[in-house]
Design an enzyme around this catalytic site. Sequence first.
Site, PDB file in Angstrom:
ATOM      1  N   ALA A  13      45.531  17.018 -18.442  1.00  0.00           N
ATOM      2  CA  ALA A  13      46.153  17.455 -19.698  1.00  0.00           C
ATOM      3  C   ALA A  13      47.164  16.487 -20.278  1.00  0.00           C
ATOM      4  O   ALA A  13      47.845  16.832 -21.243  1.00  0.00           O
ATOM      5  CB  ALA A  13      46.823  18.813 -19.487  1.00  0.00           C
ATOM      6  N   ARG A  15      46.627  13.888 -22.020  1.00  0.00           N
ATOM      7  CA  ARG A  15      46.173  13.332 -23.301  1.00  0.00           C
ATOM      8  C   ARG A  15      44.843  13.982 -23.673  1.00  0.00           C
ATOM      9  O   ARG A  15      44.316  14.820 -22.949  1.00  0.00           O
ATOM     10  CB  ARG A  15      46.017  11.817 -23.204  1.00  0.00           C
ATOM     11  CG  ARG A  15      45.068  11.366 -22.113  1.00  0.00           C
ATOM     12  CD  ARG A  15      45.021   9.856 -21.992  1.00  0.00           C
ATOM     13  NE  ARG A  15      44.194   9.428 -20.870  1.00  0.00           N
ATOM     14  CZ  ARG A  15      43.943   8.159 -20.581  1.00  0.00           C
ATOM     15  NH1 ARG A  15      44.469   7.193 -21.327  1.00  0.00           N
ATOM     16  NH2 ARG A  15      43.201   7.849 -19.549  1.00  0.00           N
ATOM     17  N   VAL A  64      42.554  16.102  -8.811  1.00  0.00           N
ATOM     18  CA  VAL A  64      41.927  17.418  -8.644  1.00  0.00           C
ATOM     19  C   VAL A  64      40.547  17.345  -8.006  1.00  0.00           C
ATOM     20  O   VAL A  64      39.851  18.357  -7.919  1.00  0.00           O
ATOM     21  CB  VAL A  64      41.853  18.173  -9.983  1.00  0.00           C
ATOM     22  CG1 VAL A  64      43.239  18.529 -10.473  1.00  0.00           C
ATOM     23  CG2 VAL A  64      41.080  17.377 -11.032  1.00  0.00           C
ATOM     24  N   ASN A  90      39.552  21.015 -17.184  1.00  0.00           N
ATOM     25  CA  ASN A  90      39.295  20.012 -18.207  1.00  0.00           C
ATOM     26  C   ASN A  90      39.182  18.589 -17.656  1.00  0.00           C
ATOM     27  O   ASN A  90      38.622  17.713 -18.325  1.00  0.00           O
ATOM     28  CB  ASN A  90      40.421  20.067 -19.250  1.00  0.00           C
ATOM     29  CG  ASN A  90      40.374  18.920 -20.228  1.00  0.00           C
ATOM     30  OD1 ASN A  90      39.527  18.867 -21.110  1.00  0.00           O
ATOM     31  ND2 ASN A  90      41.299  17.970 -20.068  1.00  0.00           N
ATOM     32  N   SER A 143      30.016  20.535 -21.774  1.00  0.00           N
ATOM     33  CA  SER A 143      29.551  19.580 -22.785  1.00  0.00           C
ATOM     34  C   SER A 143      28.214  20.053 -23.339  1.00  0.00           C
ATOM     35  O   SER A 143      27.397  20.626 -22.606  1.00  0.00           O
ATOM     36  CB  SER A 143      29.379  18.197 -22.173  1.00  0.00           C
ATOM     37  OG  SER A 143      28.742  17.311 -23.084  1.00  0.00           O
ATOM     38  N   TYR A 156      25.455  12.512 -15.706  1.00  0.00           N
ATOM     39  CA  TYR A 156      26.465  13.333 -16.368  1.00  0.00           C
ATOM     40  C   TYR A 156      25.866  14.663 -16.809  1.00  0.00           C
ATOM     41  O   TYR A 156      26.460  15.730 -16.612  1.00  0.00           O
ATOM     42  CB  TYR A 156      27.007  12.555 -17.574  1.00  0.00           C
ATOM     43  CG  TYR A 156      28.073  13.261 -18.372  1.00  0.00           C
ATOM     44  CD1 TYR A 156      29.306  13.578 -17.816  1.00  0.00           C
ATOM     45  CD2 TYR A 156      27.850  13.586 -19.710  1.00  0.00           C
ATOM     46  CE1 TYR A 156      30.293  14.213 -18.571  1.00  0.00           C
ATOM     47  CE2 TYR A 156      28.827  14.215 -20.468  1.00  0.00           C
ATOM     48  CZ  TYR A 156      30.040  14.534 -19.895  1.00  0.00           C
ATOM     49  OH  TYR A 156      31.013  15.161 -20.626  1.00  0.00           O
ATOM     50  N   ALA A 158      23.285  16.214 -15.563  1.00  0.00           N
ATOM     51  CA  ALA A 158      22.982  17.037 -14.391  1.00  0.00           C
ATOM     52  C   ALA A 158      24.234  17.729 -13.866  1.00  0.00           C
ATOM     53  O   ALA A 158      24.211  18.911 -13.507  1.00  0.00           O
ATOM     54  CB  ALA A 158      22.358  16.179 -13.299  1.00  0.00           C
ATOM     55  N   LYS A 160      26.973  18.409 -15.583  1.00  0.00           N
ATOM     56  CA  LYS A 160      27.411  19.400 -16.566  1.00  0.00           C
ATOM     57  C   LYS A 160      26.523  20.639 -16.524  1.00  0.00           C
ATOM     58  O   LYS A 160      26.994  21.766 -16.742  1.00  0.00           O
ATOM     59  CB  LYS A 160      27.421  18.792 -17.963  1.00  0.00           C
ATOM     60  CG  LYS A 160      28.608  17.876 -18.223  1.00  0.00           C
ATOM     61  CD  LYS A 160      29.925  18.637 -18.143  1.00  0.00           C
ATOM     62  CE  LYS A 160      31.119  17.829 -18.554  1.00  0.00           C
ATOM     63  NZ  LYS A 160      32.386  18.570 -18.444  1.00  0.00           N
ATOM     64  N   ILE A 189      33.836  15.021 -29.628  1.00  0.00           N
ATOM     65  CA  ILE A 189      35.145  15.251 -30.225  1.00  0.00           C
ATOM     66  C   ILE A 189      35.959  13.977 -30.033  1.00  0.00           C
ATOM     67  O   ILE A 189      36.429  13.708 -28.917  1.00  0.00           O
ATOM     68  CB  ILE A 189      35.875  16.440 -29.571  1.00  0.00           C
ATOM     69  CG1 ILE A 189      34.978  17.675 -29.506  1.00  0.00           C
ATOM     70  CG2 ILE A 189      37.184  16.716 -30.291  1.00  0.00           C
ATOM     71  CD1 ILE A 189      34.679  18.317 -30.834  1.00  0.00           C
TER      72      ILE A 189
END
Length: 251
Positions: A13, A15, A64, A90, A143, A156, A158, A160, A189
């Site tokens: 978190a 940024r 994390v 996130n 995503s 990526y 797979a 997600k 985004i």
Amino acid sequence: MAAVKGVALVTGASRGLGAVIAERLARDGWAVAVNYRSDAEGARRLTERIRAAGAPAEAFAADVTDEAQVSDLVGRVTERLGPVRVLVLNATGPQPSVAFEDLTWDTHLDQLRFFVKSPTLLVQAALPGMKAGGGGRVIQIGSDIVDRLVPGMSAYAAAKAAQLGLTRAWARELGAHGVTVNLVAPGWIPVERHSGASDEELDSYRSDVPLGRMGTPEDVAAAVSYLASDAAGFVTGQTVTVNGGHTLGDI
């Protein structure tokens, strides 16, 4: 300021999307735990902005994807702010484009660490506090690549897709404890890490978006805000896609 609703922990978190999500949850009345791995300065600036606006916030360093650090993170957040009631997953790592011929198992593991291992560790660590408090919210940031399936991004995609599967499975399993589990799936985004994107790339993407614009971090934060709210108390196991309809032709 109104009474604090509880504690929201937002990973990654300091940024980007995470910072905007943290600020939105603070405005909604949550005390915000700002997790970061290396950007201490960004986390410091964010917590100062949140506090200046009248909400409680503290920064917590932790990787994390590391089991011991996750356990310590949730313990420190609980000790300093209170038990985690809203958990926003996130944090992410690099997302390189890798051609199929060059894929290795480590390529997959690099993505699975962030989108399978890390969510599992964090939910396990936060769950006792949620259960003791009568429930909670788990909000994964996924995503729309699961629908877009961009060449070179199979590892990526797979990971997600696995994250989406976890969301639905955990929603069924944890519902008995009053814990909802949902996923917000943004499209592209633009944030700080996309600063190198050309006008041509942006224009090409925008031309395929039915709403005719790029999404903003605030669009994603609004979806998270809803899922964290009392209004979403009967919503679980769902995906909220925030991409202006970009994938409508792909479903």
